[in-house]
Write a protein that holds these residues in place. Structure first.
Motif, PDB file in Angstrom:
ATOM      1  N   TRP A  98      67.046  19.118  68.153  1.00 37.42           N
ATOM      2  CA  TRP A  98      66.146  20.266  68.077  1.00 37.42           C
ATOM      3  C   TRP A  98      64.703  19.828  68.291  1.00 37.42           C
ATOM      4  N   PHE A  99      63.878  20.782  68.673  1.00 37.37           N
ATOM      5  CA  PHE A  99      62.446  20.513  68.853  1.00 37.37           C
ATOM      6  C   PHE A  99      61.683  21.595  68.109  1.00 37.37           C
ATOM      7  N   LEU A 100      61.162  21.227  66.932  1.00 40.03           N
ATOM      8  CA  LEU A 100      60.344  22.138  66.130  1.00 40.03           C
ATOM      9  C   LEU A 100      59.060  21.414  65.755  1.00 40.03           C
ATOM     10  N   ALA A 101      58.198  21.254  66.725  1.00 40.15           N
ATOM     11  CA  ALA A 101      56.947  20.525  66.514  1.00 40.15           C
ATOM     12  C   ALA A 101      55.849  21.175  67.330  1.00 40.15           C
ATOM     13  N   ALA A 102      54.624  21.002  66.860  1.00 35.35           N
ATOM     14  CA  ALA A 102      53.463  21.565  67.561  1.00 35.35           C
ATOM     15  C   ALA A 102      52.252  20.690  67.285  1.00 35.35           C
ATOM     16  N   ASP A 103      51.530  20.352  68.336  1.00 32.76           N
ATOM     17  CA  ASP A 103      50.304  19.579  68.188  1.00 32.76           C
ATOM     18  C   ASP A 103      49.182  20.474  67.690  1.00 32.76           C
ATOM     19  N   GLY A 104      48.257  19.892  66.937  1.00 33.19           N
ATOM     20  CA  GLY A 104      47.121  20.645  66.428  1.00 33.19           C
ATOM     21  C   GLY A 104      46.073  20.900  67.494  1.00 33.19           C
ATOM     22  N   GLU A 105      45.200  21.823  67.209  1.00 36.77           N
ATOM     23  CA  GLU A 105      44.141  22.190  68.156  1.00 36.77           C
ATOM     24  C   GLU A 105      42.910  22.611  67.362  1.00 36.77           C
ATOM     25  N   SER A 106      41.845  21.822  67.457  1.00 36.71           N
ATOM     26  CA  SER A 106      40.619  22.133  66.733  1.00 36.71           C
ATOM     27  C   SER A 106      40.004  23.423  67.256  1.00 36.71           C
ATOM     28  N   GLY A 107      39.457  24.186  66.354  1.00 35.76           N
ATOM     29  CA  GLY A 107      38.835  25.455  66.715  1.00 35.76           C
ATOM     30  C   GLY A 107      39.765  26.642  66.563  1.00 35.76           C
ATOM     31  N   LYS A 108      41.077  26.400  66.523  1.00 40.05           N
ATOM     32  CA  LYS A 108      42.014  27.491  66.306  1.00 40.05           C
ATOM     33  C   LYS A 108      42.180  27.730  64.803  1.00 40.05           C
ATOM     34  N   ARG A 109      42.695  28.889  64.471  1.00 35.61           N
ATOM     35  CA  ARG A 109      42.807  29.254  63.064  1.00 35.61           C
ATOM     36  C   ARG A 109      43.719  28.278  62.323  1.00 35.61           C
ATOM     37  N   TYR A 110      43.190  27.681  61.283  1.00 32.78           N
ATOM     38  CA  TYR A 110      43.887  26.702  60.441  1.00 32.78           C
ATOM     39  C   TYR A 110      44.376  25.489  61.231  1.00 32.78           C
ATOM     40  N   GLY A 111      43.770  25.218  62.374  1.00 29.88           N
ATOM     41  CA  GLY A 111      44.029  23.991  63.103  1.00 29.88           C
ATOM     42  C   GLY A 111      45.300  23.946  63.914  1.00 29.88           C
ATOM     43  N   ASN A 112      46.069  25.031  63.991  1.00 27.48           N
ATOM     44  CA  ASN A 112      47.300  25.024  64.773  1.00 27.48           C
ATOM     45  C   ASN A 112      47.696  26.469  65.052  1.00 27.48           C
ATOM     46  N   GLU A 113      47.907  26.772  66.331  1.00 27.35           N
ATOM     47  CA  GLU A 113      48.236  28.136  66.726  1.00 27.35           C
ATOM     48  C   GLU A 113      49.735  28.374  66.779  1.00 27.35           C
ATOM     49  N   THR A 114      50.538  27.329  66.958  1.00 22.53           N
ATOM     50  CA  THR A 114      51.978  27.509  67.107  1.00 22.53           C
ATOM     51  C   THR A 114      52.680  27.516  65.764  1.00 22.53           C
TER      52      THR A 114
END
Length: 543
Positions: free
Chosen positions: A201-217
């Motif tokens: 399975w693949f249930l992972a998401a990279d963070g992104e600065s500037g998005k709400r709470y640091g992660n949009e996915t």
């Protein structure tokens, strides 16, 4: 000292570059688990397909092909999910490429050893530096066959390397081979299938600065609520707006580094998340990770100011000794045992517990650094290197060098301790030669490993392993230089150039002899029977 290899200079290991914390997803409803399984299986299929495409590109991969793969995945997921999948595929291919290069180096080392031993006459004696010939014609014949086998493997591996072809199994090669040994593993086919699918399975998401709470996915709010951005084909499973699914009855709370995590998400700084299902325990976990800013490591000269703890790594324990800044052993040796048998979780817990005890003791002593050998057994555990010494090969293979270094650096950074890596050459030999016997007392038992810890610590401090330098070349006076290097000139009890004081120069004469010196005649003669020793005759100065 002819024939000894040149020692590498000690250096301070760089600190950790990232942080990861984990918490369990409790009280999941059947609907929550269903959504997680469906999303994981859907994105896992996309990850498998993308990895196949990445392996097909081989070394001809470029930014254009990467963008093309991402556009294809975006149609069936989202832009951020596609970016996470393509990045994971790229990292997995690069890891397989590095492992392939290490495998080629291992084969080349084995081939060199076999060729050397086969070139010698049968029964030829070896040395400490190079092995001898094989003991019988039968062994020589079997080793010649193994040489051809290794050469064939080497040719195939080099061909794959030049073509950019790698061998990758999503889910793990070990778990894949377990399918053929279910009875030995104690699994049924259904249990193995569940474990195999969960690993893919693949249930992972990279963070992104500037998005709400640091992660949009995968988003985690400050109060611990977890929500997932669903792929386009699974939007009908959403229970909130904007195609998101929020886990209804579970919250997460990171007990370790929870404050640091909360500060990051409140500032909308990047945090990566991964959801994992443990089939053995039937539990779901959420792992949060983020990068730390690059911290400049302290210089080696500053790390050794307050002394060090020298640590010798062994298969079942750490042998540690406290050394002051001048290289003198302080106190008693310490040993921190661990057991590297059993399951992976048990071995990891044992190693973590031993390191925790070591770090706590280091803090109590007040040192600023821990000295450890820069071990790497990647080319030292082959059959060709050690021959019939199967137990020794198993011994060095069981020492978790990579995991040990990563975990020790990470845990020491939290305690404010630096890690000094030193060259491991001759530490056990010279430590046992120069330190084991002098420090052994009726109340202290010194092992070879304890003495190696002292040798490691002295090497980290910049001192030679020997307790003393060579004696003066002229005679037993001190005019040729210091006789010891383990203390500074002002230290009490240090053997070095002493100030001129009245009295006898030799220690064999009683101190009371200085009282009668002024009443005797100054006359010095050489006694040939004393084997070049100087003898002081009676002196008489009053006449």
């Amino acid at each position: 000292m002819d024939g000894l290899r040149e020692l590498a200079a000690p250096f301070v290991a760089p600190g950790p570059s990232g942080v990861a914390v984990r918490d369990r997803l409790k009280h999941l409803t059947p609907q929550d688990q269903h959504v997680l399984r469906v999303v994981g299986a859907h994105q896992g299929a996309l990850a498998s397909r993308d990895l196949k495409a990445r392996c097909a590109d081989g070394p001809n991969h470029n930014a254009e092909s990467w963008a093309g793969r991402k556009r294809e995945l975006t149609k069936e997921s989202s832009s951020r999910i596609a970016g996470a999948i393509t990045k994971a595929s790229h990292d997995q291919w690069a890891l397989a490429r590095r492992c392939q290069a290490a495998h080629i180096r291992s084969l080349e080392a084995g081939i060199r050893t076999l060729k050397h031993r086969l070139s010698l006459p049968v029964g030829a004696k070896g040395t400490k530096r190079a092995p001898g010939g094989y003991r019988s014609r039968s062994e020589w014949f079997h080793k010649s066959r193994r040489l051809h086998a290794l050469e064939h493997r080497h040719t195939a591996a080099v061909t794959d390397w030049q073509a950019g072809r790698v061998r990758v199994v999503r889910g793990g090669k070990r778990l894949l081979n377990t399918r053929h040994h279910l009875a030995e593993a104690g699994l049924t086919e259904a249990e193995w299938r569940e474990r195999w699918e969960a690993e893919r399975w693949f249930l992972a998401a990279d963070g992104e600065s500037g998005k709400r709470y640091g992660n949009e996915t995968i988003r985690v709010t400050p109060d611990g609520r977890v929500s997932i951005k669903l792929p386009a084909p699974l939007v009908h499973l959403a229970n909130t707006t904007h195609g998101r699914y929020t886990l209804t009855s579970t919250t997460v709370a990171f007990a370790h580094r929870g404050v640091e995590w909360a500060d990051r998400i409140e500032a909308n700084r990047a945090v990566a998340y991964r959801i994992h299902y443990d089939t053995t325990r039937d539990r779901w976990y959420l792992t949060a990770s983020w990068q730390r800013p690059t911290v400049q490591t302290i210089p080696w000269q500053a790390a050794r100011v307050a002394g060090v703890i020298g640590v010798d790594t062994n298969a079942d324990h750490f042998a540690a000794y406290h050394l002051d800044p001048h290289g003198n052993p302080v106190g008693e040796p310490h040993r921190f045992a661990y057991n590297l048998t059993g399951t992976t979780h048990h071995r990891d817990a044992q190693l973590r517990h031993a390191l925790t005890q070591l770090l706590h003791w280091a803090r109590q002593t007040g040192v600023g650094a821990i000295a450890i050998e820069n071990l790497d057994f990647s080319t030292e555990k082959t059959r060709e290197k050690h021959g019939r010494r199967k137990r020794f090969r198993q011994l060095i293979s069981g020492i978790p060098t990579g995991k040990l270094k990563a975990r020790l650096v990470s845990m020491a950074a939290e305690q404010g301790l630096a890690i000094i890596a030193v060259d491991p050459a001759y530490t056990s030999i010279w430590g046992g030669q120069h330190w084991q016997k002098p420090l052994t007392t009726p109340h202290r038992r010194m092992s070879r490993h304890d003495a190696a810890g002292i040798a490691i610590g002295r090497r980290a401090l910049g001192h030679p392993v020997r307790r003393r330098t060579a004696p003066p070349p002229h005679d037993r006076s001190d005019r040729a230089g210091h006789r010891t290097v383990q203390a500074v000139p002002g230290a009490q009890g240090r053997e070095g150039p002493r100030p001129r004081t009245p009295g006898p120069r030799t220690r064999s004469v009683s101190p009371d002899a200085a009282r009668t010196r002024a009443t005797r005649t100054p006359k010095t003669v050489r006694d040939v029977r004393s084997d070049q020793a100087w003898v002081q005759n009676s002196l008489l100065l009053t006449e």
